[in-house]
Design a protein around this motif. Structure first.
Motif, PDB file in Angstrom:
ATOM      1  N   PHE A  35      28.916 108.933   0.772  1.00  0.00           N
ATOM      2  CA  PHE A  35      29.739 107.981   1.146  1.00  0.00           C
ATOM      3  C   PHE A  35      29.266 107.161   2.071  1.00  0.00           C
ATOM      4  CE2 PHE A  35      32.995 110.510  -1.783  1.00  0.00           C
ATOM      5  CZ  PHE A  35      32.962 108.533  -2.688  1.00  0.00           C
ATOM      6  N   VAL A  36      28.915 105.774   2.294  1.00  0.00           N
ATOM      7  CA  VAL A  36      28.472 105.310   3.401  1.00  0.00           C
ATOM      8  C   VAL A  36      28.642 104.680   4.321  1.00  0.00           C
ATOM      9  CG1 VAL A  36      26.277 106.140   1.835  1.00  0.00           C
ATOM     10  CG2 VAL A  36      26.887 103.746   2.360  1.00  0.00           C
ATOM     11  N   TYR A  37      28.833 104.088   5.394  1.00  0.00           N
ATOM     12  CA  TYR A  37      29.548 103.117   6.340  1.00  0.00           C
ATOM     13  C   TYR A  37      29.180 101.541   5.715  1.00  0.00           C
ATOM     14  CZ  TYR A  37      31.156 100.826  10.568  1.00  0.00           C
ATOM     15  OH  TYR A  37      32.308 100.529  11.453  1.00  0.00           O
ATOM     16  N   GLY A  38      30.382 100.681   4.654  1.00  0.00           N
ATOM     17  CA  GLY A  38      29.852  99.815   4.092  1.00  0.00           C
ATOM     18  C   GLY A  38      28.981 100.016   2.762  1.00  0.00           C
ATOM     19  N   GLY A  39      28.413  98.881   2.329  1.00  0.00           N
ATOM     20  CA  GLY A  39      27.662  98.450   0.873  1.00  0.00           C
ATOM     21  C   GLY A  39      28.424  97.891   0.251  1.00  0.00           C
ATOM     22  N   ASN A  40      27.727  97.725  -1.059  1.00  0.00           N
ATOM     23  CA  ASN A  40      27.316  96.657  -2.102  1.00  0.00           C
ATOM     24  C   ASN A  40      27.294  95.519  -1.391  1.00  0.00           C
ATOM     25  OD1 ASN A  40      28.542  95.896  -4.768  1.00  0.00           O
ATOM     26  ND2 ASN A  40      30.700  94.539  -4.035  1.00  0.00           N
ATOM     27  N   TRP A  41      25.480  95.813  -1.209  1.00  0.00           N
ATOM     28  CA  TRP A  41      24.334  94.364  -0.421  1.00  0.00           C
ATOM     29  C   TRP A  41      23.962  94.284  -1.878  1.00  0.00           C
ATOM     30  CZ3 TRP A  41      25.172  99.112   3.382  1.00  0.00           C
ATOM     31  CH2 TRP A  41      25.571  99.003   4.406  1.00  0.00           C
ATOM     32  N   MET A  42      23.573  93.220  -1.291  1.00  0.00           N
ATOM     33  CA  MET A  42      22.267  92.918  -2.051  1.00  0.00           C
ATOM     34  C   MET A  42      21.389  93.692  -1.693  1.00  0.00           C
ATOM     35  SD  MET A  42      21.140  89.196  -3.544  1.00  0.00           S
ATOM     36  CE  MET A  42      22.863  88.209  -4.022  1.00  0.00           C
ATOM     37  N   ALA A  43      21.232  94.585  -2.129  1.00  0.00           N
ATOM     38  CA  ALA A  43      20.255  95.781  -1.710  1.00  0.00           C
ATOM     39  C   ALA A  43      20.258  97.136  -2.473  1.00  0.00           C
ATOM     40  CB  ALA A  43      20.281  95.852   0.056  1.00  0.00           C
ATOM     41  N   ASP A  44      19.295  97.645  -2.370  1.00  0.00           N
ATOM     42  CA  ASP A  44      18.712  99.684  -3.033  1.00  0.00           C
ATOM     43  C   ASP A  44      18.620 100.296  -2.452  1.00  0.00           C
ATOM     44  OD1 ASP A  44      18.987  97.910  -5.931  1.00  0.00           O
ATOM     45  OD2 ASP A  44      17.363  96.428  -5.293  1.00  0.00           O
ATOM     46  N   PRO A  45      19.364 101.247  -2.377  1.00  0.00           N
ATOM     47  CA  PRO A  45      19.282 102.617  -1.455  1.00  0.00           C
ATOM     48  C   PRO A  45      17.194 103.081  -1.674  1.00  0.00           C
ATOM     49  CG  PRO A  45      20.239 103.370  -3.285  1.00  0.00           C
ATOM     50  CD  PRO A  45      19.797 101.870  -3.500  1.00  0.00           C
ATOM     51  N   VAL A  46      16.848 103.082  -0.517  1.00  0.00           N
ATOM     52  CA  VAL A  46      15.196 103.749  -0.696  1.00  0.00           C
ATOM     53  C   VAL A  46      14.072 104.837   0.242  1.00  0.00           C
ATOM     54  CG1 VAL A  46      14.039 101.292  -1.009  1.00  0.00           C
ATOM     55  CG2 VAL A  46      14.436 102.373   1.634  1.00  0.00           C
ATOM     56  N   SER A  47      15.934 105.409   0.800  1.00  0.00           N
ATOM     57  CA  SER A  47      15.065 106.976   1.513  1.00  0.00           C
ATOM     58  C   SER A  47      16.639 107.249   1.990  1.00  0.00           C
ATOM     59  CB  SER A  47      14.612 106.422   2.573  1.00  0.00           C
ATOM     60  OG  SER A  47      13.500 107.599   3.206  1.00  0.00           O
ATOM     61  N   PRO A  48      16.725 108.504   1.963  1.00  0.00           N
ATOM     62  CA  PRO A  48      15.419 109.070   1.215  1.00  0.00           C
ATOM     63  C   PRO A  48      16.223 109.226   0.104  1.00  0.00           C
ATOM     64  CG  PRO A  48      18.515 110.812   2.068  1.00  0.00           C
ATOM     65  CD  PRO A  48      17.988 109.074   2.299  1.00  0.00           C
ATOM     66  N   ALA A  49      14.688 109.256  -0.361  1.00  0.00           N
ATOM     67  CA  ALA A  49      14.574 109.680  -2.476  1.00  0.00           C
ATOM     68  C   ALA A  49      15.773 109.928  -3.332  1.00  0.00           C
ATOM     69  CB  ALA A  49      13.135 109.689  -2.415  1.00  0.00           C
ATOM     70  N   GLY A  50      15.719 109.245  -4.228  1.00  0.00           N
ATOM     71  CA  GLY A  50      16.821 109.834  -5.679  1.00  0.00           C
ATOM     72  C   GLY A  50      18.248 109.310  -5.456  1.00  0.00           C
ATOM     73  N   LEU A  51      18.393 108.563  -4.522  1.00  0.00           N
ATOM     74  CA  LEU A  51      19.789 107.912  -4.786  1.00  0.00           C
ATOM     75  C   LEU A  51      19.881 106.721  -4.717  1.00  0.00           C
ATOM     76  CD1 LEU A  51      20.787 108.165  -0.835  1.00  0.00           C
ATOM     77  CD2 LEU A  51      21.418 110.377  -2.470  1.00  0.00           C
ATOM     78  N   ALA A  52      21.649 107.026  -5.777  1.00  0.00           N
ATOM     79  CA  ALA A  52      21.212 105.908  -6.781  1.00  0.00           C
ATOM     80  C   ALA A  52      23.269 105.567  -6.754  1.00  0.00           C
ATOM     81  CB  ALA A  52      21.001 106.340  -8.164  1.00  0.00           C
ATOM     82  N   PRO A  53      23.649 104.170  -6.940  1.00  0.00           N
ATOM     83  CA  PRO A  53      25.133 104.081  -7.234  1.00  0.00           C
ATOM     84  C   PRO A  53      25.501 104.736  -8.428  1.00  0.00           C
ATOM     85  CG  PRO A  53      23.963 101.775  -6.225  1.00  0.00           C
ATOM     86  CD  PRO A  53      22.623 102.422  -6.823  1.00  0.00           C
ATOM     87  N   SER A  54      26.791 105.238  -7.903  1.00  0.00           N
ATOM     88  CA  SER A  54      27.120 105.598  -9.105  1.00  0.00           C
ATOM     89  C   SER A  54      28.247 104.366 -10.232  1.00  0.00           C
ATOM     90  CB  SER A  54      28.354 106.263  -8.994  1.00  0.00           C
ATOM     91  OG  SER A  54      29.726 106.864 -10.414  1.00  0.00           O
ATOM     92  N   GLY A  55      27.555 104.243 -11.787  1.00  0.00           N
ATOM     93  CA  GLY A  55      28.211 103.513 -12.770  1.00  0.00           C
ATOM     94  C   GLY A  55      29.909 103.803 -12.720  1.00  0.00           C
ATOM     95  N   LEU A  56      29.820 104.790 -13.104  1.00  0.00           N
ATOM     96  CA  LEU A  56      31.517 105.794 -13.539  1.00  0.00           C
ATOM     97  C   LEU A  56      32.094 104.834 -12.355  1.00  0.00           C
ATOM     98  CD1 LEU A  56      30.607 109.113 -14.451  1.00  0.00           C
ATOM     99  CD2 LEU A  56      31.071 106.882 -16.125  1.00  0.00           C
ATOM    100  N   TYR A  57      31.481 105.267 -11.116  1.00  0.00           N
ATOM    101  CA  TYR A  57      32.676 105.298 -10.033  1.00  0.00           C
ATOM    102  C   TYR A  57      32.390 103.918  -9.386  1.00  0.00           C
ATOM    103  CZ  TYR A  57      35.699 107.518  -5.548  1.00  0.00           C
ATOM    104  OH  TYR A  57      35.979 108.006  -5.105  1.00  0.00           O
ATOM    105  N   GLY A  58      31.882 103.119  -9.513  1.00  0.00           N
ATOM    106  CA  GLY A  58      31.787 101.880  -8.684  1.00  0.00           C
ATOM    107  C   GLY A  58      31.477 101.065  -7.598  1.00  0.00           C
ATOM    108  N   ASN A  59      31.280 100.765  -7.564  1.00  0.00           N
ATOM    109  CA  ASN A  59      30.943  99.472  -6.227  1.00  0.00           C
ATOM    110  C   ASN A  59      31.756  99.380  -5.505  1.00  0.00           C
ATOM    111  OD1 ASN A  59      28.160  99.316  -6.872  1.00  0.00           O
ATOM    112  ND2 ASN A  59      28.350  97.939  -7.579  1.00  0.00           N
ATOM    113  N   SER A  60      31.751  99.340  -4.099  1.00  0.00           N
ATOM    114  CA  SER A  60      32.539  99.310  -2.643  1.00  0.00           C
ATOM    115  C   SER A  60      32.041  98.845  -1.587  1.00  0.00           C
ATOM    116  CB  SER A  60      33.220 100.568  -2.358  1.00  0.00           C
ATOM    117  OG  SER A  60      34.292 100.373  -0.527  1.00  0.00           O
ATOM    118  N   SER A  61      32.575  97.804  -1.193  1.00  0.00           N
ATOM    119  CA  SER A  61      31.882  97.188   0.506  1.00  0.00           C
ATOM    120  C   SER A  61      32.742  98.118   1.963  1.00  0.00           C
ATOM    121  CB  SER A  61      32.737  95.405   0.219  1.00  0.00           C
ATOM    122  OG  SER A  61      31.700  94.732  -0.305  1.00  0.00           O
TER     123      SER A  61
END
Length: 428
Positions: free
Chosen positions: A347-373
């Motif tokens: 769980f990160v500070y903030g989120g749901n930006w018009m952006a995608d995680p790039v580092s470290p590799a292999g991270l992705a949002p959860s389609g099950l859990y949903g997004n949060s700002s």
């Protein structure tokens, strides 16, 4: 009995093949710790005491991109920087100095007011037509100074109706106004789309001494997005042909009477600036986003430029097994069993930006859990080796509006945060 045994063997072989096929398509571990570049960036952020979501611009990459663009253009056409894509005055200052231009394209009233007040030597071209009330408000609030709107500002008009409104404003307030005509070169987002419409606007300009034709703007962003090379080639040829025709008609009608200055025939944009070499009607090109290269600009034409802007945000909670809320835990159990990349949740500070995680590799949002700002959940295998307070880096998909969401921009040079730059207010 023999038949039964044979059937059992065949069934077992079939089950084995199905199992092998399932294993073959099962997701593999995509995780890895930070690469060296982002490991150094993390150290720079920690040394600077940054503990909130922050936009980071890499000065070294930014200037390398600027020099590469200048090399590509090779002096064939002047450059105009797009302020909405680079919404930070110190950022614009650095790029204007590096790229030897004072030409800016501006898209809203607040930026127009700020630039006219604080950068009095710039040449401003509106990048979209504003309601005449916005133009009236600019003149009402303009405090004077060295900036001369009659010489340094070009309003953009897209129709005879809007041009008539600007004419009435010029008459009522006794203003001399430079106007550029927006032409439709194939994007079909508005603007002059026929010789007849153009002639109507030229007649208004010719009859009104307070309006001065300053040029044209034809945006061709549709060209590189067409699916086939043959379609792209035809669209580019059509765009240049339309521009040539309309510019010729306007020059024939107006230039003998004088234009009040050199014409600005603007074209291009970050995706298409390399398609213009001075051989067509256009005599300047605009670009902005390419210089920080968000992911929407990962195109063949921009492959010689490097991403220079990232969102850095701290990890608030780490090393937790991914679990859905109580009552539906079975969903996360199944996800973890199938995909090792859904084993851990961060769980990160903030989120749901018009952006995608790039580092470290292999991270992705959860389609099950949903997004949060507030606390975005990112899933990974655990190979990322993230701990609480470590940083995760996102790459923006675009620069406009995203660069302005984090307060001051952190400027990184040679692996150190050297300065904080205030972003301009977020404005459409």
């Amino acid at each position: 009995m023999v038949a039964l045994k044979r059937r059992a063997v065949i069934t077992a072989i079939g089950a084995g093949l199905v199992g092998a096929a399932a294993l073959a398509v099962r997701p593999r571990d995509k995780g890895a710790p930070h690469a060296e570049y982002f490991a150094r960036a993390s150290q720079a952020l920690r040394a600077a005491g940054i503990a909130t979501p922050t936009m980071v611009i890499d000065k070294d990459r930014l200037l390398a991109n600027a020099r590469q663009v200048m090399q590509n253009v090779n002096g064939r056409l002047p450059l105009r920087l797009v302020a909405k894509s680079l919404p930070c005055l110190p950022l614009l200052d650095l790029l204007m100095q590096t790229m030897q231009t004072r030409r800016l394209m501006v898209f809203n009233l607040p930026y127009l007011q700020q630039l006219a007040a604080q950068r009095s030597d710039v040449d401003l071209l509106l990048g979209k037509p504003l309601p005449v009330a916005a133009a009236a408000e600019f003149y009402r609030s303009f405090q004077g100074g060295q900036f001369q709107p009659g010489q340094q500002l070009q309003w953009l008009v897209d129709s005879p109706q809007r041009l008539a409104q600007y004419r009435d404003l010029a008459r009522a307030q006794q203003l001399d106004m430079r106007v550029s005509l927006e032409i439709d070169v194939g994007l079909h987002r508005g603007g002059v789309d026929s010789a007849q419409m153009l002639q109507e606007m030229l007649a208004i300009l010719k009859a009104e001494p307070r309006l001065h034709w300053s040029g044209m703007m034809g945006y061709d962003a549709h060209v590189p997005k067409l699916p086939l090379a043959s379609l792209r080639e035809k669209a580019l040829a059509d765009a240049k042909s339309i521009y040539q025709e309309y510019a010729g008609l306007a020059k024939q009608a107006l230039q003998p009477a004088g234009t009040g200055g050199a014409l600005v025939l603007n074209a291009g944009g970050s995706p298409t600036y390399r398609m213009h070499d001075g051989s067509g009607a256009a005599n300047e090109i605009a670009l902005g986003s390419a210089l920080v290269k968000p992911s929407d600009f990962d195109t063949e034409a921009l492959q010689d430029l490097a991403p220079a802007a990232f969102i850095a945000t701290p990890v608030l909670k780490a090393e937790r097994r991914f679990q859905m809320p109580r009552g539906v835990e079975a969903l996360s159990d199944a996800a973890r069993a199938w995909d090792v990349n859904q084993e851990r949740v961060y769980f990160v500070y903030g989120g749901n930006w018009m952006a995608d995680p790039v580092s470290p590799a292999g991270l992705a949002p959860s389609g099950l859990y949903g997004n949060s700002s507030n606390q975005q959940a990112l899933l990974g295998s655990g190979a990322q080796q993230l701990q609480m307070d470590d940083y995760i880096f996102f790459r923006p998909r675009q620069s406009e509006s995203v660069l302005q969401q984090f307060g001051d921009i952190a400027l990184m040079e040679s692996g150190r945060i050297i300065e904080r730059w205030p972003a301009m207010p977020a404005m459409p």
